[in-house]
Design a protein around this motif. Structure first.
Motif, PDB file in Angstrom:
ATOM      1  N   HIS A 189     -20.902  -5.436  -5.125  1.00 33.33           N
ATOM      2  CA  HIS A 189     -20.296  -5.856  -3.858  1.00 33.33           C
ATOM      3  C   HIS A 189     -18.893  -6.428  -4.057  1.00 33.33           C
ATOM      4  O   HIS A 189     -18.499  -7.415  -3.422  1.00 33.33           O
ATOM      5  CB  HIS A 189     -21.209  -6.840  -3.121  1.00 33.33           C
ATOM      6  N   VAL A 190     -18.148  -5.804  -4.959  1.00 30.51           N
ATOM      7  CA  VAL A 190     -16.738  -6.121  -5.169  1.00 30.51           C
ATOM      8  C   VAL A 190     -15.924  -4.907  -4.754  1.00 30.51           C
ATOM      9  O   VAL A 190     -16.142  -3.797  -5.256  1.00 30.51           O
ATOM     10  CB  VAL A 190     -16.445  -6.490  -6.637  1.00 30.51           C
ATOM     11  N   GLU A 191     -15.006  -5.106  -3.843  1.00 26.26           N
ATOM     12  CA  GLU A 191     -14.148  -4.036  -3.335  1.00 26.26           C
ATOM     13  C   GLU A 191     -12.871  -3.974  -4.168  1.00 26.26           C
ATOM     14  O   GLU A 191     -12.204  -5.002  -4.349  1.00 26.26           O
ATOM     15  CB  GLU A 191     -13.818  -4.324  -1.865  1.00 26.26           C
ATOM     16  N   ILE A 192     -12.555  -2.804  -4.690  1.00 27.76           N
ATOM     17  CA  ILE A 192     -11.334  -2.634  -5.491  1.00 27.76           C
ATOM     18  C   ILE A 192     -10.208  -2.198  -4.558  1.00 27.76           C
ATOM     19  O   ILE A 192     -10.280  -1.144  -3.918  1.00 27.76           O
ATOM     20  CB  ILE A 192     -11.526  -1.591  -6.605  1.00 27.76           C
ATOM     21  N   ILE A 193      -9.163  -3.020  -4.505  1.00 31.26           N
ATOM     22  CA  ILE A 193      -8.018  -2.755  -3.636  1.00 31.26           C
ATOM     23  C   ILE A 193      -6.828  -2.399  -4.514  1.00 31.26           C
ATOM     24  O   ILE A 193      -6.328  -3.239  -5.273  1.00 31.26           O
ATOM     25  CB  ILE A 193      -7.698  -3.978  -2.763  1.00 31.26           C
ATOM     26  N   PRO A 194      -6.368  -1.148  -4.457  1.00 28.01           N
ATOM     27  CA  PRO A 194      -5.259  -0.744  -5.321  1.00 28.01           C
ATOM     28  C   PRO A 194      -3.913  -1.174  -4.753  1.00 28.01           C
ATOM     29  O   PRO A 194      -3.724  -1.204  -3.526  1.00 28.01           O
ATOM     30  CB  PRO A 194      -5.368   0.783  -5.322  1.00 28.01           C
ATOM     31  N   GLU A 195      -2.991  -1.507  -5.636  1.00 30.01           N
ATOM     32  CA  GLU A 195      -1.603  -1.739  -5.223  1.00 30.01           C
ATOM     33  C   GLU A 195      -0.689  -0.764  -5.961  1.00 30.01           C
ATOM     34  O   GLU A 195      -0.693  -0.697  -7.188  1.00 30.01           O
ATOM     35  CB  GLU A 195      -1.143  -3.167  -5.515  1.00 30.01           C
ATOM     36  N   ILE A 196       0.096  -0.026  -5.181  1.00 27.85           N
ATOM     37  CA  ILE A 196       1.208   0.774  -5.686  1.00 27.85           C
ATOM     38  C   ILE A 196       2.454   0.119  -5.112  1.00 27.85           C
ATOM     39  O   ILE A 196       2.769   0.267  -3.931  1.00 27.85           O
ATOM     40  CB  ILE A 196       1.108   2.250  -5.232  1.00 27.85           C
ATOM     41  N   ASP A 197       3.147  -0.652  -5.932  1.00 25.77           N
ATOM     42  CA  ASP A 197       4.246  -1.493  -5.449  1.00 25.77           C
ATOM     43  C   ASP A 197       5.467  -0.637  -5.115  1.00 25.77           C
ATOM     44  O   ASP A 197       5.904   0.171  -5.942  1.00 25.77           O
ATOM     45  CB  ASP A 197       4.589  -2.535  -6.517  1.00 25.77           C
TER      46      ASP A 197
ATOM     47  N   ILE B  86       0.859  -2.107  -0.632  1.00 25.86           N
ATOM     48  CA  ILE B  86       2.090  -1.391  -0.993  1.00 25.86           C
ATOM     49  C   ILE B  86       3.198  -2.338  -1.455  1.00 25.86           C
ATOM     50  O   ILE B  86       4.352  -1.923  -1.567  1.00 25.86           O
ATOM     51  CB  ILE B  86       2.594  -0.500   0.162  1.00 25.86           C
ATOM     52  N   GLY B  87       2.858  -3.566  -1.731  1.00 26.58           N
ATOM     53  CA  GLY B  87       3.836  -4.476  -2.337  1.00 26.58           C
ATOM     54  C   GLY B  87       4.916  -4.920  -1.372  1.00 26.58           C
ATOM     55  O   GLY B  87       4.759  -5.837  -0.594  1.00 26.58           O
ATOM     56  N   ALA B  88       6.093  -4.272  -1.469  1.00 29.93           N
ATOM     57  CA  ALA B  88       7.277  -4.590  -0.651  1.00 29.93           C
ATOM     58  C   ALA B  88       7.857  -5.956  -0.983  1.00 29.93           C
ATOM     59  O   ALA B  88       8.459  -6.593  -0.127  1.00 29.93           O
ATOM     60  CB  ALA B  88       6.948  -4.468   0.843  1.00 29.93           C
TER      61      ALA B  88
ATOM     62  N   VAL C 214      -1.634  -3.768   3.260  1.00 31.24           N
ATOM     63  CA  VAL C 214      -1.339  -5.133   2.833  1.00 31.24           C
ATOM     64  C   VAL C 214       0.039  -5.144   2.181  1.00 31.24           C
ATOM     65  O   VAL C 214       0.384  -4.231   1.422  1.00 31.24           O
ATOM     66  CB  VAL C 214      -2.385  -5.645   1.833  1.00 31.24           C
ATOM     67  N   VAL C 215       0.831  -6.189   2.481  1.00 36.32           N
ATOM     68  CA  VAL C 215       2.162  -6.352   1.876  1.00 36.32           C
ATOM     69  C   VAL C 215       2.327  -7.808   1.445  1.00 36.32           C
ATOM     70  O   VAL C 215       1.679  -8.705   1.982  1.00 36.32           O
ATOM     71  CB  VAL C 215       3.292  -5.987   2.865  1.00 36.32           C
ATOM     72  N   TRP C 216       3.180  -8.029   0.456  1.00 36.36           N
ATOM     73  CA  TRP C 216       3.588  -9.390   0.108  1.00 36.36           C
ATOM     74  C   TRP C 216       4.493  -9.926   1.221  1.00 36.36           C
ATOM     75  O   TRP C 216       5.094  -9.152   1.969  1.00 36.36           O
ATOM     76  CB  TRP C 216       4.326  -9.411  -1.225  1.00 36.36           C
TER      77      TRP C 216
END
Length: 757
Positions: free
Chosen positions: A271-279, A339-341, A390-392
């Motif tokens: 029950h852990v969701e992996i959220i990828p970031e490509i910055d 996507i970072g940003a 999601v973004v910073w």
């Protein structure tokens, strides 16, 4: 009387034999509601497992049986037994992660409406089992305390992050990371897969991204680690991530798509969701070095602060981005894509004729708007494919779509959560202080206690706070052992803060429960680093009714023995014993320390407190504070509260102009002394004023300069320093006191209180 005493002793012994010793409940995170019962449940091979799940909890039942195999050496039978564990599906609750756990002498009932809830109930049971089971030690019989738990998480987003770009981590470590997160009911792993230093995810459309971008010759970060490894071997680069090519070592690695799919599936079972970031569009040097046409200036290079970004007016960029993200979406079923940003070096955009032409045609006034154009275009693509973005918080500079999730990390930029929530965005709180575990000054106390929202955050927008996340950036963390040390036990403090209600969070209780969790981490082979400091953390309570100041002292260690004085002298074991909040009137210098084995320990706390004449008096600001650091607004300079070591503690008030205020004492007053404390932290641009000048007036119009104090702290001083600008007011009469301090360095001035007696 003699016979009565013997009879009483016999009764006492019988009662002692019949009543088992109360077992301490050391669950982390602590449940929303926990009530102790009488007696205990005995778990052994004769315990029956009764399943009433309508066939929906098969994976969780499998996990539970493997847990039983570890604990008592065999799975539970579904045939009749001496006692029963019943796993029961209920109607779906409003919160899908909620569960109820009832332990009685003859029966354990775990019930939940969803798979997530029943899994977290099993995790609570696991923490009640002996920690020795984690390393394979089997018990024939285990006694579990009678209790009733009703539990659900406070926040939906309870996350840890791992940067695998700067330094690479094996798939085995990632799986172990997931295991540990699930043990403490964290439900998301934000995986930072790409950055300037390495591209870690296979993209079949662009194989060079990993063939070339996944490897590097040693860079400056590697050199720092190699140098540090001479004193601490945990800083050594792991040999399994180094390849020799023609006599030259290359560092790196990447994950194949098949490896990532298997990993995602494994994490889902916990029950852990992996959220990828490509910055993007910044932090893209690993890609731009291979495809330089993706940058406006056609090269991968460093600008004044950060690396060359993608060119937002080049259509080839969007073809590249969409091709990459299409494969990312195929691998990761998470509804979120990051996507970072963040940290975008926009100088190349300013210098690009093509970018300037595009801005003019689209009536853009700044390159921040160009960044927003890029973010919105990429976000639209992802949203059209059913993803949430999601973004910073850097992405907010040029305006932001209210549908995006904003991850707040720049704690030195105040009111970011307020602005995001007012714009309609959901906010994930990940402030670098205290939630960047990669920094050595990350403190367990702050992780558990530090306020994450400013005092002005609108209460009606609390629902916009989606959750909490801590980050592990790995520029100087090259090994699994060092990563463990930076993560644990900090992760446990984060987990409790993200899961438990405010009423269930208790710092003193947590410290005790944390110590009881450490043997389990030992059994799991976690190379944690737990060295609680004896440093004291003071808190103030200004009591204007009694005209006194209360002092509370906190510590990272459990049940410390503290002695203190109020006259500035060093305490001894004959001084005042700290037994809770104490009060002082007027001015006092509090000196306090933890004592161990009757001896004073370092560091020794010194805290100046002043219930002075100006407390509660109105202050007029000729130049306002910086809106990012309001502290308590106009009352901050005369509220009696003194700041701590951090300028963003909500007490220090920040100015990017000169400091220029006037205090109204409300009547003619004899003025004897003045003091103001300023802070300098040159790194983030916090400096001392050149001097401070105090003038007094009877009518508020005609002021007489009476005190000038020169600064003697050079701007070149890099260490954090504090200076008291203190002097005599010569017993003069006055109603208005004007305080002026010039901001010569054009950075920040921070001041906490104007003390007037």
């Amino acid at each position: 009387m003699k016979h009565l005493s013997i009879f009483a002793i016999i009764l006492f012994l019988l009662a002692s034999c019949s009543a088992p010793e109360q077992v301490e409940i050391s669950l982390v995170p602590y449940p929303a509601h926990l009530e102790r019962g009488n007696g205990q449940f005995t778990l052994n091979a004769n315990t029956q497992l009764l399943i009433q799940d309508q066939g929906e909890f098969s994976e969780e039942i499998s996990f539970f049986q493997s847990m039983m195999q570890q604990a008592i050496g065999q799975k539970l039978s579904e045939t009749a037994g001496e006692n029963i564990i019943e796993i029961r599906k209920t109607e779906a609750p409003e919160n899908p992660e909620s569960y109820q756990l009832s332990i009685k002498a003859d029966k354990i009932i775990l019930q939940a409406g969803n798979a997530e809830g029943v899994f977290y109930g099993m995790i609570s049971l696991r923490q009640l089992l002996p920690e020795s089971m984690e390393s394979g030690e089997v018990s024939e019989e285990i006694n579990l305390p009678a209790l009733e738990i009703k539990d659900q998480p406070e926040y939906e987003w309870r996350a840890m992050h791992l940067d695998v770009s700067r330094h690479f981590f094996s798939m085995d470590y990632l799986r172990r990371y997931v295991d540990l997160l699930s043990l403490y009911k964290l439900n998301k792993l934000h995986l930072h897969l790409t950055d300037d230093q390495g591209w870690r995810i296979e993209i079949k459309e662009y194989p060079e991204l990993t063939e070339l971008g996944g490897w590097r010759t040693f860079n400056s970060q590697d050199s720092i680690c190699i140098d540090k490894s001479k004193e601490d071997p945990r800083f050594a680069l792991e040999p399994k991530h180094i390849e020799m090519r023609d006599g030259t070592p290359y560092y790196g690695g990447f994950y194949t798509q098949d490896e990532l799919r298997e990993f995602v599936s494994y994490a889902q079972s916990k029950h852990v969701e992996i959220i990828p970031e490509i910055d993007m569009p910044g932090h893209m040097m690993a890609a731009i070095a291979i495809y330089p046409e993706l940058a406006c200036n056609g090269e991968a290079a460093w600008g004044d602060l950060f690396s060359t970004p993608l060119c937002p007016v080049n259509e080839e960029v969007y073809t590249f981005v969409e091709n990459v993200l299409t494969e990312v979406m195929d691998i990761f079923p998470s509804k979120y894509i990051h996507i970072g940003a963040d940290e975008v070096e926009k100088k190349t955009w300013e210098e690009s004729a093509e970018a300037q032409k595009f801005m003019k045609e689209n009536e853009m006034q700044s390159v921040d708007e160009l960044q927003s154009y890029f973010v919105n275009r990429v976000s639209n693509f992802l949203q059209e494919n059913g993803k949430e973005v999601v973004v910073w918080d850097d992405a907010m500079a040029g305006g932001i779509d209210p549908n995006l999730k904003v991850m707040y990390w720049r704690n030195w930029v105040g009111a970011v959560p307020d602005k995001a929530a007012l714009n309609g965005n959901e906010v994930i709180l990940a402030p670098g202080d205290p939630f960047y575990f990669s920094t050595p000054n990350s403190k367990l106390f702050d992780i558990y206690n530090k306020p994450l929202l400013g005092s002005k955050f609108p209460e009606e927008l609390r629902y916009k706070i989606k959750g909490l996340q801590a980050c592990l950036w790995t520029e100087t963390i090259p090994s699994e052992a060092l990563a463990d040390a930076m993560l644990f036990p900090n992760v446990l403090a984060l987990a409790e803060r993200a899961w438990s209600t405010d009423s269930a969070q208790d710092w003193n209780s947590f410290k005790t429960r944390l110590k009881n969790q450490l043997p389990r981490l030992d059994q799991l082979g976690v190379k944690y680093e737990y060295n609680p400091t004896t440093k004291l953390i003071p808190f103030m309570h200004v009591d204007t009714d009694e005209q006194q100041i209360g002092i509370t002292l906190e510590s990272e260690i459990s049940q410390p023995t503290i002695y203190y004085t109020t006259d500035g002298s060093q305490p001894t074991s004959e001084s005042n014993l700290y037994e809770g909040e104490f009060y002082v009137k007027g001015s006092a210098t509090i000196v306090a320390a933890v004592f161990q084995d009757g001896k004073i320990t370092e560091p020794i706390l010194t805290k100046q407190v002043d219930y002075h004449q100006a407390i509660g008096k109105p202050v007029q600001y000729q130049k306002s504070w910086n809106k990012s650091y309001p502290a308590g607004d106009a009352g901050s300079m005369t509220d009696g509260y003194r700041g701590g070591e951090s300028y963003n503690d909500g007490i220090w008030q920040g100015f990017t102009s000169d400091f220029d205020v006037t205090i109204d004492m409300e009547k003619e007053t004899t003025l004897n002394s003045f003091s103001a404390t300023f802070m300098q932290a040159a790194g983030p641009g916090v400096f001392m004023p050149d001097y401070l000048e105090v003038s007094i007036s009877a009518d508020g119009e005609n002021f007489e300069p009476i005190l000038r104090i020169e600064n003697d702290i050079p701007a070149s001083e890099k260490k954090k320093v504090f200076k008291d600008f203190t002097g005599s007011l010569e017993g003069k009469q006055g109603r208005y006191i004007k305080v002026f301090a010039p901001n010569v360095q054009k950075g920040f001035l921070f001041v906490d209180e104007l003390v007037i007696n």
